[in-house]
Design an enzyme around this catalytic site. Structure first.
Site, short mmCIF file in Angstrom:
data_model
loop_
_atom_site.label_atom_id
_atom_site.label_comp_id
_atom_site.label_asym_id
_atom_site.label_seq_id
_atom_site.Cartn_x
_atom_site.Cartn_y
_atom_site.Cartn_z
N ASP A 212 32.48 36.56 39.99
CA ASP A 212 33.02 36.20 38.67
C ASP A 212 34.49 36.60 38.60
O ASP A 212 35.00 37.29 39.48
CB ASP A 212 32.24 36.96 37.59
N ASP A 214 35.69 38.51 36.12
CA ASP A 214 35.69 39.59 35.13
C ASP A 214 35.99 38.97 33.75
O ASP A 214 35.30 38.03 33.37
CB ASP A 214 36.66 40.70 35.54
N1 LIG Z 1 33.23 41.92 36.77
C1 LIG Z 1 32.59 42.93 37.37
N2 LIG Z 1 32.90 44.22 37.07
C2 LIG Z 1 32.27 45.23 37.68
N3 LIG Z 1 31.32 45.07 38.60
C3 LIG Z 1 30.98 43.81 38.92
N4 LIG Z 1 30.08 43.34 39.81
C4 LIG Z 1 30.14 42.00 39.77
N5 LIG Z 1 31.05 41.58 38.86
C5 LIG Z 1 31.59 42.70 38.33
#
Ligand SMILES: Nc1ncnc2[nH]cnc12
Ligand SMILES: CSC[C@H]1O[C@H](OP(=O)(O)O)[C@H](O)[C@@H]1O
Length: 295
Positions: A212, A214
């Site tokens: 992703d 974030d």
């Molecule tokens: N955006 C994110 N922040 C922290 N850990 C994650 N693991 C997968 N995506 C994450």
């Protein structure tokens, strides 16, 4: 005949990776340690004819959150099985546009944003300060990155991984701050795992899979578990392929500086180490705890 309870290579499976397909399992090990039980039983077996230990970090069924993980028990247990090199598989968010979902990243640096984790074996009467300037094993990192690139997977070697406490994801202000700090990817589990592996003189590197963006990217939705899981399916399938291919190269790696990290790191006068501390730390520190001949 090889000892079925020993392996020099371990895989710590992250989110989505709770078992390894094509793994010829020879033993299931239920270990207790001075730091409690590991996340789950450890399976020992062969992958591509190479003895390997496998531990799912969050436990099968994903029952343990990042702050609750028994990091010390996990590393201690792997050390007692004879493990010298660890490949950590981890799901991460991307903090840079070029690091796209389903890309693989092999980080070479860390920023610690964890707050409530036991991050050393050396306490209660024994003090050690290991070097952690370069937190990951360069040899294992290169094998992982080359193995992924060789399978045609978009791969980035060398990146800064921010490790946050969680379990809630970051705020937008935090996400932007990590970007300004030079963070490339973000996760919740590499610390203190990497630090403890260094203290235990084990090589450690991360196969990080982007799931992703974030919450900083204006053109992408904010991270959710659903989004992570959607990408994890493809990522986990790819990690299984890469893991199988890199085993012979990992097994062929020679001695490494990670495996002598405690040389000159323990500052405590050995004559003052209690019997209890000696026994607890011996599987981790071995002869580094002994009184020097000329002391
Ligand atoms: N955006 C994110 N922040 C922290 N850990 C994650 N693991 C997968 N995506 C994450
Ligand atoms: C399920 S998203 C957040 C979760 O996934 C990562 O775990 P791991 O590193 O074990 O793959 C991340 O660090 C969080 O724990």
């Amino acid at each position: 005949m090889p000892n079925q309870l020993q392996a020099e290579i371990a895989i710590i499976g992250g989110s989505g990776l709770y078992e390894i397909q094509g793994f010829a399992e020879t033993a299931v090990v239920d270990i207790d340690t001075p730091y409690g039980k590991p996340s789950d039983v450890i399976t020992v077996g062969e992958l591509f004819d190479v003895p390997v230990a496998f531990l799912p970090r969050h436990g099968r069924g994903h029952r343990i959150n990042p702050s609750e993980l028994p990091f010390r028990a996990n590393i201690y247990a792997l050390k007692t099985l004879g493990v010298k090199r660890i490949v950590s598989v981890s799901a991460v968010g991307s903090l840079q546009a070029d690091y796209e979902p389903q890309h693989m990243v092999v980080p070479d640096q860390l920023i610690d944003r964890t707050r409530r984790r036991d991050s050393t074996f050396f306490e209660d009467g024994v003090v050690a300060h290991v070097s952690f300037a370069d937190p990951f094993c360069p040899g294992v990192s290169t094998v992982i990155a080359d193995g992924a690139a060789g399978q045609g997977i978009p791969t980035h070697q060398g990146a800064t991984l921010v490790v946050m406490e969680g379990p809630a994801f970051s705020t937008r202000a935090e996400s932007n701050m990590y970007r300004a700090w030079g963070g490339d990817i973000i996760g919740m589990t590499t610390l203190p795992e990497a630090k403890l592996a260094r203290e235990a003189e084990m090589c450690y590197a991360v196969m990080a899979w982007v799931t992703d963006y974030d919450c900083w990217h204006p053109d992408h939705d904010d991270v959710t578990v659903e989004m992570v899981v959607d990408n994890l399916v493809a990522n986990v399938a790819n990690s299984r392929i890469i893991l199988r291919h890199i085993m012979p190269e990992l097994a062929a790696l020679g001695p490494c500086d990670c495996q002598t990290a405690l040389t000159n790191a323990i500052i405590t006068d050995r004559r003052r180490i209690s019997e209890a501390a000696y026994r607890r730390l011996h599987p981790i520190a071995g002869t580094h705890l002994d009184v020097p001949m000329n002391a």
